[in-house]
Design a protein around this motif. Structure first.
Motif, mmCIF file in Angstrom:
data_model
loop_
_atom_site.group_PDB
_atom_site.id
_atom_site.type_symbol
_atom_site.label_atom_id
_atom_site.label_comp_id
_atom_site.label_asym_id
_atom_site.label_seq_id
_atom_site.Cartn_x
_atom_site.Cartn_y
_atom_site.Cartn_z
ATOM 1 N N UNK A 94 44.223 -52.244 23.711
ATOM 2 C CA UNK A 94 45.204 -51.163 23.589
ATOM 3 C C UNK A 94 45.561 -50.782 22.158
ATOM 4 N N UNK A 95 45.970 -49.545 21.980
ATOM 5 C CA UNK A 95 46.601 -49.084 20.741
ATOM 6 C C UNK A 95 47.547 -47.954 21.138
ATOM 7 N N UNK A 96 48.267 -47.409 20.180
ATOM 8 C CA UNK A 96 49.154 -46.289 20.518
ATOM 9 C C UNK A 96 49.118 -45.233 19.431
ATOM 10 N N UNK A 97 49.638 -44.052 19.780
ATOM 11 C CA UNK A 97 49.692 -42.930 18.845
ATOM 12 C C UNK A 97 51.124 -42.738 18.369
ATOM 13 N N UNK A 98 51.240 -42.348 17.105
ATOM 14 C CA UNK A 98 52.559 -42.027 16.555
ATOM 15 C C UNK A 98 52.447 -40.728 15.768
ATOM 16 N N UNK A 99 53.325 -39.773 16.079
ATOM 17 C CA UNK A 99 53.410 -38.584 15.247
ATOM 18 C C UNK A 99 54.876 -38.154 15.159
ATOM 19 N N UNK A 100 55.149 -37.050 14.483
ATOM 20 C CA UNK A 100 56.554 -36.673 14.334
ATOM 21 C C UNK A 100 56.738 -35.266 13.828
ATOM 22 N N UNK A 101 58.006 -34.917 13.717
ATOM 23 C CA UNK A 101 58.341 -33.592 13.214
ATOM 24 C C UNK A 101 59.739 -33.602 12.608
ATOM 25 N N UNK A 102 59.857 -32.922 11.479
ATOM 26 C CA UNK A 102 61.168 -32.744 10.865
ATOM 27 C C UNK A 102 61.765 -31.462 11.409
ATOM 28 N N UNK A 116 50.239 -31.046 17.054
ATOM 29 C CA UNK A 116 50.631 -31.484 18.399
ATOM 30 C C UNK A 116 49.543 -31.192 19.443
ATOM 31 N N UNK A 117 48.858 -30.055 19.288
ATOM 32 C CA UNK A 117 47.732 -29.775 20.200
ATOM 33 C C UNK A 117 46.681 -30.869 20.075
ATOM 34 N N UNK A 118 46.457 -31.254 18.820
ATOM 35 C CA UNK A 118 45.451 -32.291 18.585
ATOM 36 C C UNK A 118 45.912 -33.633 19.162
ATOM 37 N N UNK A 162 57.479 -30.790 24.301
ATOM 38 C CA UNK A 162 57.210 -31.104 25.709
ATOM 39 C C UNK A 162 56.355 -30.003 26.348
ATOM 40 N N UNK A 163 56.636 -28.733 25.954
ATOM 41 C CA UNK A 163 55.889 -27.598 26.526
ATOM 42 C C UNK A 163 54.393 -27.668 26.217
ATOM 43 N N UNK A 164 54.014 -28.428 25.197
ATOM 44 C CA UNK A 164 52.598 -28.550 24.858
ATOM 45 C C UNK A 164 51.851 -29.357 25.923
ATOM 46 N N UNK A 165 52.608 -30.118 26.707
ATOM 47 C CA UNK A 165 51.985 -30.736 27.882
ATOM 48 C C UNK A 165 51.842 -32.249 27.838
ATOM 49 N N UNK A 166 52.663 -32.912 27.034
ATOM 50 C CA UNK A 166 52.547 -34.371 26.957
ATOM 51 C C UNK A 166 52.961 -35.017 28.274
ATOM 52 N N UNK A 245 47.932 -42.568 13.597
ATOM 53 C CA UNK A 245 48.875 -41.494 13.278
ATOM 54 C C UNK A 245 48.139 -40.197 12.979
ATOM 55 N N UNK A 246 48.170 -39.223 13.897
ATOM 56 C CA UNK A 246 47.654 -37.903 13.534
ATOM 57 C C UNK A 246 48.761 -37.130 12.810
ATOM 58 N N UNK A 247 48.448 -36.540 11.677
ATOM 59 C CA UNK A 247 49.470 -35.787 10.920
ATOM 60 C C UNK A 247 48.803 -34.775 10.002
ATOM 61 N N UNK A 248 49.590 -33.830 9.509
ATOM 62 C CA UNK A 248 49.063 -32.934 8.477
ATOM 63 C C UNK A 248 48.965 -33.726 7.177
ATOM 64 N N UNK A 249 48.037 -33.336 6.332
ATOM 65 C CA UNK A 249 47.711 -34.136 5.141
ATOM 66 C C UNK A 249 48.905 -34.316 4.206
#
Ligand code: TRP
Length: 406
Positions: A94-102, A116-118, A162-166, A245-249
């Motif tokens: 197992x592993x997990x994903x972490x992302x975020x938004x200000x 978020x789509x990615x 949430x609307x993105x479909x998670x 962690x997927x994120x913008x550069x």
């Protein structure tokens, strides 16, 4: 890369870049070039790794399907330690994903959709839990806003996310201002990280100085903390799981710091996937930004508004007159409509044909813009419909600390 090298890179100041250099940090994204940021240069400067065709081949072998078009097209272009995550997945661990938004404004724009789509694609593909940090605290430090307003924006942004479909059974969304008070384990990890980072280090990484409020100085540890799985005991218990962690550069400085600290406190370094920015409508020198209405397509814009904005503001790589355009053709490298299509038009063959036709002059700027409008309008309309269905109650469910499906 060795640990030492990464530490050294951490000390590379983001201040005083050479005059002709692109500026990319968590607060500024500016390039002097019409073609926008030189992402290859950025990889060298940050010391990350380019996603090359060999890695993509391996990725496809491991997931037994085609990779997302963001990966195929170099929109997600750089990584750190992706191979270790692929190894993990391959061996069934197992592993997990972490992302975020200000949450800096209550309405998100098209550029915010990209990471978020990615991320949704990653969650669907790997079938793993995802934690999403809403840094309402960060925005209180960096923007002069009331705490209540920051919390309200976080709540509104959660609806868009949430609307993105998670998948609700696999996704935990949290606001720092709330969750930090709910979960002692999270705050304890903040402290573990804060013990390891000196003022000198964050000065080097983020350009802080003697007059920076201490909240800003301490904040990077809070963005680092979700990369430790024990910060979410209701999901992972005491298990130490690898994190991707997927994120913008522009967020990479936070995670260079994180990767420095994690091995010292007994955790694996988080892996990273970096995406490019969606350029502003006016041209690729800056990214799309909520503070400039005309540079931006908001997720709340009506179909008519989208059409007008594209027609009026999208920077064209075409020629001044139809005759000249037919003769010389357009320049896809600087044309914003074409660049947006490479983000949002999934069909590879069609995109290739458009590129050919626009470059040869067979396709005119107005026609290209129409294709773009026809491509993004349904995406935005779908988003608006999905968001309208997200109730306050559903947001509260996503934001309640609870068990997820592992
Ligand atoms: N600092 C980010 C922003 O202002 C928000 C954020 C927090 C984030 N944690 C993250 C972004 C992890 C990507 C990955 O938008």
């Amino acid at each position: 890369m060795t640990e030492n090298m990464e530490t050294k890179l951490n000390n590379l100041s983001i201040e005083n870049p050479n005059d002709d250099e692109d500026i990319v940090d968590p607060w500024n994204v500016v390039s002097k070039s019409e073609k926008g940021i030189d992402y290859d240069k950025l990889i060298k400067k940050f010391g990350s790794s380019k996603i090359d065709s060999e890695l993509l081949d391996r990725f496809e072998k491991v997931i037994k399907q085609k990779v997302h078009h963001f990966l195929r097209r170099g929109i997600v272009f750089s990584h750190r330690d992706l191979n270790s995550i692929l190894n993990q997945y391959e061996s069934g661990k197992p592993f997990y994903l972490y992302t975020g938004r200000g949450p800096s404004s209550s309405s998100m724009h098209l550029g915010h959709l990209v990471p978020f789509m990615f991320c949704k694609w990653l969650q669907d593909t790997f079938n793993v839990p995802l934690v999403i940090q809403l840094t309402d605290d960060e925005k209180c430090f960096w923007r002069n806003i009331q705490m209540e307003d920051a919390q309200q924006m976080a709540f509104e942004n959660a609806k868009d996310i949430i609307a993105i479909g998670f998948d609700i059974n696999k996704t935990f969304i949290f606001s720092d201002l709330n969750y930090m008070g709910q979960c002692p384990e999270f705050y304890q990890n903040v402290i573990r990280i804060q013990r390891c980072v000196t003022f000198n280090q964050v000065k080097g990484i983020f350009g802080f100085d003697d007059s920076t409020p201490i909240g800003k100085i301490a904040f990077p540890a809070i963005q680092a903390t979700p990369a430790l799985s024990t910060s979410f005991p209701h999901i992972f218990g005491k298990q130490k799981l690898p994190c991707l962690i997927p994120c913008a550069i522009d967020q990479d400085p936070y995670f260079r710091m994180t990767r420095d600290v994690t091995p010292r406190i007994g955790y694996q370094k988080p892996a990273l996937l970096h995406s490019r920015f969606l350029p502003a409508l006016q041209g690729a020198q800056t990214k799309m930004s909520s503070s400039d209405e005309n540079s931006t397509i908001f997720l709340t814009d009506s179909a008519k508004k989208v059409k007008n904005k594209v027609n009026k503001h999208a920077f064209s790589g075409g020629q001044a007159t139809v005759e000249e355009h037919r003769e010389k053709g357009g320049n896809c490298d600087i044309d914003i409509s074409f660049q947006y299509l490479s983000f949002f038009l999934e069909d590879d063959e069609r995109l290739e044909q458009i590129k050919k036709d626009y470059s040869s002059g067979a396709l005119l700027t107005g026609e290209l813009k129409k294709i773009l409008i026809d491509t993004i309008t349904p995406i935005i309309t779908r988003h608006q419909e999905a968001r309208a269905k997200v109730t306050d109650e559903l947001v509260r469910q996503f934001m309640t600390p609870r068990k997820l499906d592992l």
